[in-house]
Motif scaffolding. Structure first.
Motif, PDB file in Angstrom:
ATOM      1  N   VAL A   1       0.844  -1.188   0.000  1.00 55.20           N
ATOM      2  CA  VAL A   1       0.000   0.000   0.000  1.00 55.20           C
ATOM      3  C   VAL A   1       0.882   1.241   0.000  1.00 55.20           C
ATOM      4  O   VAL A   1       1.985   1.234   0.546  1.00 55.20           O
ATOM      5  N   GLY A   2       0.418   2.306  -0.634  1.00 51.22           N
ATOM      6  CA  GLY A   2       1.181   3.551  -0.699  1.00 51.22           C
ATOM      7  C   GLY A   2       0.255   4.729  -0.894  1.00 51.22           C
ATOM      8  O   GLY A   2      -0.954   4.580  -1.050  1.00 51.22           O
ATOM      9  N   TYR A   3       0.839   5.928  -0.885  1.00 46.14           N
ATOM     10  CA  TYR A   3       0.029   7.130  -1.072  1.00 46.14           C
ATOM     11  C   TYR A   3       0.811   8.136  -1.900  1.00 46.14           C
ATOM     12  O   TYR A   3       2.032   8.101  -1.975  1.00 46.14           O
ATOM     13  N   ILE A   4       0.060   9.039  -2.515  1.00 42.82           N
ATOM     14  CA  ILE A   4       0.628  10.091  -3.359  1.00 42.82           C
ATOM     15  C   ILE A   4       0.453  11.435  -2.663  1.00 42.82           C
ATOM     16  O   ILE A   4      -0.598  11.724  -2.100  1.00 42.82           O
ATOM     17  N   GLN A   5       1.512  12.247  -2.685  1.00 42.40           N
ATOM     18  CA  GLN A   5       1.461  13.615  -2.170  1.00 42.40           C
ATOM     19  C   GLN A   5       1.964  14.570  -3.246  1.00 42.40           C
ATOM     20  O   GLN A   5       2.729  14.181  -4.140  1.00 42.40           O
ATOM     21  N   GLU A   6       1.578  15.817  -3.127  1.00 42.24           N
ATOM     22  CA  GLU A   6       1.842  16.787  -4.194  1.00 42.24           C
ATOM     23  C   GLU A   6       3.323  16.904  -4.539  1.00 42.24           C
ATOM     24  O   GLU A   6       3.689  16.919  -5.708  1.00 42.24           O
ATOM     25  N   ARG A   7       4.193  16.961  -3.556  1.00 47.22           N
ATOM     26  CA  ARG A   7       5.600  17.264  -3.836  1.00 47.22           C
ATOM     27  C   ARG A   7       6.480  16.018  -3.902  1.00 47.22           C
ATOM     28  O   ARG A   7       7.693  16.100  -3.753  1.00 47.22           O
ATOM     29  N   MET A   8       5.895  14.866  -4.147  1.00 50.55           N
ATOM     30  CA  MET A   8       6.668  13.624  -4.252  1.00 50.55           C
ATOM     31  C   MET A   8       7.546  13.630  -5.503  1.00 50.55           C
ATOM     32  O   MET A   8       7.180  14.189  -6.541  1.00 50.55           O
ATOM     33  N   SER A   9       8.680  12.964  -5.410  1.00 47.74           N
ATOM     34  CA  SER A   9       9.574  12.831  -6.559  1.00 47.74           C
ATOM     35  C   SER A   9       9.006  11.821  -7.551  1.00 47.74           C
ATOM     36  O   SER A   9       8.092  11.042  -7.225  1.00 47.74           O
TER      37      SER A   9
ATOM     38  N   GLN B   1       6.403   6.543  -8.740  1.00 44.64           N
ATOM     39  CA  GLN B   1       6.421   5.251  -9.422  1.00 44.64           C
ATOM     40  C   GLN B   1       6.227   4.113  -8.433  1.00 44.64           C
ATOM     41  O   GLN B   1       5.486   3.162  -8.696  1.00 44.64           O
ATOM     42  N   VAL B   2       6.886   4.219  -7.281  1.00 41.79           N
ATOM     43  CA  VAL B   2       6.738   3.194  -6.244  1.00 41.79           C
ATOM     44  C   VAL B   2       5.301   3.168  -5.725  1.00 41.79           C
ATOM     45  O   VAL B   2       4.694   2.102  -5.565  1.00 41.79           O
ATOM     46  N   ALA B   3       4.731   4.358  -5.474  1.00 41.46           N
ATOM     47  CA  ALA B   3       3.386   4.443  -4.897  1.00 41.46           C
ATOM     48  C   ALA B   3       2.317   3.915  -5.841  1.00 41.46           C
ATOM     49  O   ALA B   3       1.318   3.329  -5.398  1.00 41.46           O
ATOM     50  N   TYR B   4       2.500   4.126  -7.146  1.00 44.53           N
ATOM     51  CA  TYR B   4       1.512   3.618  -8.108  1.00 44.53           C
ATOM     52  C   TYR B   4       1.711   2.134  -8.419  1.00 44.53           C
ATOM     53  O   TYR B   4       0.795   1.482  -8.938  1.00 44.53           O
TER      54      TYR B   4
ATOM     55  N   PHE C   1      -3.298  14.667 -12.588  1.00 42.49           N
ATOM     56  CA  PHE C   1      -2.092  15.367 -13.007  1.00 42.49           C
ATOM     57  C   PHE C   1      -1.005  14.374 -13.432  1.00 42.49           C
ATOM     58  O   PHE C   1      -0.296  14.595 -14.416  1.00 42.49           O
ATOM     59  N   ASP C   2      -0.871  13.270 -12.705  1.00 40.38           N
ATOM     60  CA  ASP C   2       0.126  12.269 -13.072  1.00 40.38           C
ATOM     61  C   ASP C   2      -0.243  11.595 -14.387  1.00 40.38           C
ATOM     62  O   ASP C   2       0.634  11.251 -15.188  1.00 40.38           O
ATOM     63  N   TYR C   3      -1.530  11.425 -14.612  1.00 44.25           N
ATOM     64  CA  TYR C   3      -1.992  10.874 -15.894  1.00 44.25           C
ATOM     65  C   TYR C   3      -1.598  11.806 -17.041  1.00 44.25           C
ATOM     66  O   TYR C   3      -1.120  11.358 -18.097  1.00 44.25           O
ATOM     67  N   LEU C   4      -1.773  13.110 -16.829  1.00 40.16           N
ATOM     68  CA  LEU C   4      -1.405  14.074 -17.863  1.00 40.16           C
ATOM     69  C   LEU C   4       0.105  14.120 -18.079  1.00 40.16           C
ATOM     70  O   LEU C   4       0.580  14.229 -19.217  1.00 40.16           O
ATOM     71  N   LYS C   5       0.869  14.039 -16.979  1.00 43.12           N
ATOM     72  CA  LYS C   5       2.326  14.041 -17.120  1.00 43.12           C
ATOM     73  C   LYS C   5       2.791  12.831 -17.924  1.00 43.12           C
ATOM     74  O   LYS C   5       3.698  12.936 -18.761  1.00 43.12           O
ATOM     75  N   ASP C   6       2.170  11.687 -17.670  1.00 42.01           N
ATOM     76  CA  ASP C   6       2.506  10.489 -18.449  1.00 42.01           C
ATOM     77  C   ASP C   6       2.202  10.687 -19.930  1.00 42.01           C
ATOM     78  O   ASP C   6       2.872  10.113 -20.796  1.00 42.01           O
ATOM     79  N   SER C   7       1.173  11.498 -20.214  1.00 47.89           N
ATOM     80  CA  SER C   7       0.763  11.681 -21.610  1.00 47.89           C
ATOM     81  C   SER C   7       1.740  12.527 -22.405  1.00 47.89           C
ATOM     82  O   SER C   7       1.637  12.594 -23.640  1.00 47.89           O
TER      83      SER C   7
ATOM     84  N   VAL D   1       4.772   6.947 -14.668  1.00 49.48           N
ATOM     85  CA  VAL D   1       4.561   6.617 -13.260  1.00 49.48           C
ATOM     86  C   VAL D   1       3.354   5.708 -13.025  1.00 49.48           C
ATOM     87  O   VAL D   1       3.325   4.961 -12.050  1.00 49.48           O
ATOM     88  N   GLN D   2       2.356   5.755 -13.905  1.00 50.23           N
ATOM     89  CA  GLN D   2       1.127   5.018 -13.645  1.00 50.23           C
ATOM     90  C   GLN D   2       1.007   3.750 -14.484  1.00 50.23           C
ATOM     91  O   GLN D   2       1.561   3.644 -15.577  1.00 50.23           O
ATOM     92  N   ARG D   3       0.249   2.811 -13.930  1.00 48.52           N
ATOM     93  CA  ARG D   3      -0.185   1.635 -14.674  1.00 48.52           C
ATOM     94  C   ARG D   3      -1.561   1.926 -15.276  1.00 48.52           C
ATOM     95  O   ARG D   3      -2.202   2.905 -14.898  1.00 48.52           O
ATOM     96  N   PRO D   4      -2.059   1.068 -16.180  1.00 47.29           N
ATOM     97  CA  PRO D   4      -3.438   1.246 -16.660  1.00 47.29           C
ATOM     98  C   PRO D   4      -4.410   1.241 -15.483  1.00 47.29           C
ATOM     99  O   PRO D   4      -4.265   0.466 -14.545  1.00 47.29           O
ATOM    100  N   PHE D   5      -5.405   2.131 -15.547  1.00 45.54           N
ATOM    101  CA  PHE D   5      -6.358   2.248 -14.458  1.00 45.54           C
ATOM    102  C   PHE D   5      -7.253   1.011 -14.389  1.00 45.54           C
ATOM    103  O   PHE D   5      -7.779   0.556 -15.406  1.00 45.54           O
ATOM    104  N   HIS D   6      -7.468   0.512 -13.170  1.00 43.49           N
ATOM    105  CA  HIS D   6      -8.238  -0.719 -12.977  1.00 43.49           C
ATOM    106  C   HIS D   6      -9.521  -0.455 -12.196  1.00 43.49           C
ATOM    107  O   HIS D   6     -10.610  -0.562 -12.741  1.00 43.49           O
ATOM    108  N   TYR D   7      -9.400  -0.100 -10.931  1.00 47.89           N
ATOM    109  CA  TYR D   7     -10.575   0.079 -10.068  1.00 47.89           C
ATOM    110  C   TYR D   7     -10.336   1.254  -9.141  1.00 47.89           C
ATOM    111  O   TYR D   7      -9.256   1.378  -8.560  1.00 47.89           O
ATOM    112  N   ALA D   8     -11.342   2.108  -9.014  1.00 52.71           N
ATOM    113  CA  ALA D   8     -11.236   3.265  -8.128  1.00 52.71           C
ATOM    114  C   ALA D   8     -12.428   3.329  -7.186  1.00 52.71           C
ATOM    115  O   ALA D   8     -13.568   3.059  -7.583  1.00 52.71           O
ATOM    116  N   ILE D   9     -12.131   3.672  -5.940  1.00 52.19           N
ATOM    117  CA  ILE D   9     -13.161   3.984  -4.947  1.00 52.19           C
ATOM    118  C   ILE D   9     -13.026   5.475  -4.650  1.00 52.19           C
ATOM    119  O   ILE D   9     -11.988   5.930  -4.180  1.00 52.19           O
TER     120      ILE D   9
END
Length: 754
Positions: free
Chosen positions: A144-152, A157-160, A174-180, A189-197
């Motif tokens: 499990v991990g979390y994302i914060q605004e000023r993360m490197s 990459q680790v958190a996602y 924003f991370d989705y846009l950066k990947d684009s 940084v992201q994998r394909p989106f699967h499930y969101a709550i």
């Protein structure tokens, strides 16, 4: 009828609940319980349908919750967890433990190894929930991990990459846009989106759904427009009602004929409607909008030399949100702040379209029923109402309605002083930063000490809310939606809890009604958690902005328009009229969102097509041979000097840059078309049809524009005797990219889109 329908819908869930509770795991050792979880994961990875694993997985999760956190989940939390797994939107009242309810579906869906995103309302909640629940998930064999605004980049990459990621919807976007706009696979940084709550789903999926997330490349301020000069003209010379007027809703502002004549005389610019003055006229309208329709300490605050927008639904600073179309620069000029420029928009996506990237979506909120139809139409989400674990004991008193604001505030302050003398805690919800500060000052003069929670100090949120239920506490806050922390009576002290409960629990007061009924419900929901006592009351005056803007001339009887009395109005017609105003506003906002979606849907469809092709090129799924065919001589020179692999790398870089720059031009053109599309209605054309026609025509030319830019970029590439230089101007990737949100309210408010 409503209660019978709710019970009928819950019957199927109660059957699953019974099956879950029949599984007894108390006698298993910790190791045996963990092995059971590992076995489920292996089955899920081998393709076993998750529905078949639900009963056993939930039983394991419930037992692990007790062992690790010493918490027994309520039946209603388990039922909510089943509904979330099914992709439903659950309505659970404030204080009923939505965070806990999300644990079981997150655990079950994470077993597939495809990743689960739990999308919270702010960074604080993402970190808090992750840190608190990580021992539980790790016991069950999940990361499990979390994302914060000023993360490197590396930390993101680790958190996602973990099984369950806690983040805000905005950070994920924003991370989705950066990947684009990545140029190296190693930077994704992201994998394909699967499930969101989605927590606070109504705020994220509806209230902010139309606000685009933007990624931009740094750009100097626009020096074609002298915003300072134009702002001085508007502030010093123009008078409301003479040189400009607003409509009854305070959504639009217009120059009068005399106002235009005055501006032309001051600026010595000739006829403002001449073609050469088109940019100047647009800038003047923008400055007038900033001056007449946007209020300091209501719509925005000024802090550390920056304009910070205030979220109308939460009262928080809307982090990294900007006004569009020069409005931000105009507000900066209005406040005497040096403009930092707006940047070139490289990519953009609305939160609604971001959510559509997930294969499965679910959500939870305390106020879903009021927007049930919109959730179904927009997201195909069915609402499931979860009954409270304990019956609600809160008393919602009828509104007290006064003829004018002075009488309202006098009555409200007297009420606060009287209740405060008893020691009963009070939470006062205000409509703006300005009002919260003014009310706090008035209370101080009356000898009532209070804490203030608004956009100026929302970093102290958790500490302020933790004390809000204590004996004698008085808390003044801007809107409480999405605050994410429950107010515990007595501040968690058992003896103090009993004393406060005996006094009637938390007393919640609203200083005015909000355009959104759901926001009022959010404030009410702060009292009466988990069967606690509590009561609520809203104070309203006929001079409040909501009524002045939307109702005084339409539904309030004429005899009350100029009436002034100190006692509250008793006429039931007034109460019905105010309820009608709120219903109308809810409908208007829903209509605005639906209309804006029609404009953004085609843009998103075209963005997706381009992004898919770009990703294929980035990841070498699509082999390029364009330059070898179109400029074979130079391409061969590059191959000879640097090698074929380097030539392919060069072509990929040039192609990706060309796609990004052409798409940025496309977005700029789209904004330009949208800016003036309402004028099409003057010639009896449908603005939406015209928008689609122009955007489709431009997009059809995009491939040839990209090809031309690829050829010009390759033509400009200089061969050197050293190693291939990818830092040449034509190959330089956008540096210092930054992200923000555009407040699209300006677009939706000022024009008729139908």
């Amino acid at each position: 009828m409503h209660e019978r329908l709710v019970k009928h819908k819950l019957k199927a869930y109660e059957a699953r609940l019974s099956q879950i509770k029949q599984i007894r795991l108390e006698e298993l050792s910790d190791r045996e319980l963990q092995e059971s979880s590992l076995h489920l994961r292996q089955e899920a990875l081998q393709g076993r349908v998750l529905d078949d694993l639900l009963v056993e997985a939930y039983a394991i999760g419930i037992e692990a919750f007790w062992r690790i956190k010493r918490i027994r989940l309520y039946d209603v939390q388990i039922i909510a967890g089943i509904a979330l797994h099914e992709g439903k939107l659950i309505e659970m009242q404030t204080g009923e433990g939505k965070t806990f309810a999300a644990v079981l579906p997150a655990y079950l869906n994470a077993l597939t190894g495809k990743g689960v995103h739990v999308l919270t309302f702010n960074d604080y909640l993402a970190r808090r929930d992750c840190e608190w629940l990580s021992p539980l998930f790790e016991f069950l064999g999940l990361s499990v991990g979390y994302i914060q605004e000023r993360m490197s980049l590396q930390d993101r990459q680790v958190a996602y990459a973990v099984d369950i990621t806690y983040s805000t919807a905005k950070q994920a976007g924003f991370d989705y846009l950066k990947d684009s706009i990545c140029y190296e696979v190693s930077s994704l940084v992201q994998r394909p989106f699967h499930y969101a709550i989605v927590d606070e789903a109504d705020s994220i999926l509806l209230d902010e759904a139309r606000i685009p997330l933007v990624i931009a490349g740094e750009e100097a301020a626009d020096h074609h427009v002298n915003w300072r000069t134009l702002s001085d003209v508007v502030q010093q010379y123009l008078r409301e009602g003479i040189d400009y007027e607003t409509d009854e809703y305070k959504r639009n502002v217009y120059f009068t004929e005399s106002g235009m004549d005055l501006v032309e005389a001051i600026l010595h610019c000739g006829n403002l409607y001449d073609e050469e003055n088109a940019e100047l006229l647009a800038a003047l309208h923008t400055v007038l909008h900033a001056e007449a329709l946007l209020q300091r300490d209501v719509d925005y605050i000024v802090s550390d030399g920056q304009i910070l927008l205030v979220d109308e639904f939460t009262g928080r600073v809307a982090d990294k949100r900007h006004y569009p179309d020069g409005i931000h620069e105009a507000v900066e000029a209005k406040e005497g702040i040096l403009s930092r420029g707006k940047g070139t928009i490289l990519s953009s996506i609305t939160l609604q379209h971001l959510m559509s990237q997930y294969a499965k979506l679910s959500g939870m909120t305390a106020t879903a029923k009021a927007a049930e139809d919109e959730f179904r139409q927009t997201y195909c989400l069915e609402v499931v109402i979860i009954p409270p674990n304990k019956p609600c004991r809160r008393r919602d008193h009828p509104h007290l309605i006064y003829t004018h604001q002075k009488a309202k505030y006098q009555a409200m302050l007297a009420d606060i002083v009287d209740v405060h003398r008893t020691g009963r805690p009070i939470l006062i919800g205000t409509s703006s930063v300005e009002e919260s500060d003014q009310l706090a000052n008035q209370l101080k003069l009356l000898g009532v000490a209070c804490s203030v929670l608004n956009a100026r100090n929302d970093e102290m949120e958790a500490a302020i809310i933790a004390c809000a239920g204590q004996y004698g506490a008085v808390t003044v806050s801007t809107n409480m939606a999405g605050r994410g922390v429950d107010i515990a009576l007595g501040g968690g002290n058992a003896e103090e809890y009993a004393a406060v409960a005996k006094l009637g629990g938390l007393y919640v007061m609203g200083t005015s009604l909000h355009e959104s009924i759901r926001i009022d419900h959010q404030l009410r929901g702060r009292a009466g958690r988990q069967g606690d006592p509590g009561s609520t009351r809203f104070y309203v005056s006929l001079e409040d902005e909501l009524i002045q803007r939307y109702g005084i001339y339409h539904v309030i009887p004429e005899e009350y328009e100029y009436l002034r009395q100190d006692e509250p109005l008793k006429d039931p017609v007034i109460h019905k009229a105010i309820a009608h105003i709120q219903r109308v506003m809810v409908g208007q906002h829903q209509e605005i969102r639906a209309t804006l979606n029609k404009y953004s849907d085609i843009v998103e469809e075209q963005r997706q097509l381009l992004c898919t092709r770009r990703y294929q090129i980035l990841t070498d799924q699509l082999q390029l041979n364009f330059l070898a065919n179109r400029m074979p001589d130079k391409y061969q020179q590059v191959c000879t000097r640097y090698g074929e692999l380097s030539a392919k790398k060069l072509e990929k870089r040039i192609t990706l840059l060309a796609m990004d720059r052409c798409f940025a031009d496309y977005l700029d053109y789209m904004a330009y078309v949208k800016e003036g599309i309402h004028l099409e209605s003057i010639s009896n054309k449908n603005p939406l049809d015209e928008f689609h026609r122009q955007i489709i025509t431009y997009y059809e030319q995009l491939s040839s524009r990209i090809e031309d830019r690829i050829l010009s970029g390759f033509q400009a590439f200089e061969l050197t005797n050293e190693e291939m230089d990818l830092n040449q101007e034509e190959l330089r990737v956008p540096s210092a990219t930054w992200t923000y949100m555009i407040n699209d309210q300006f677009f939706s408010n000022r024009i008729n889109l139908f």
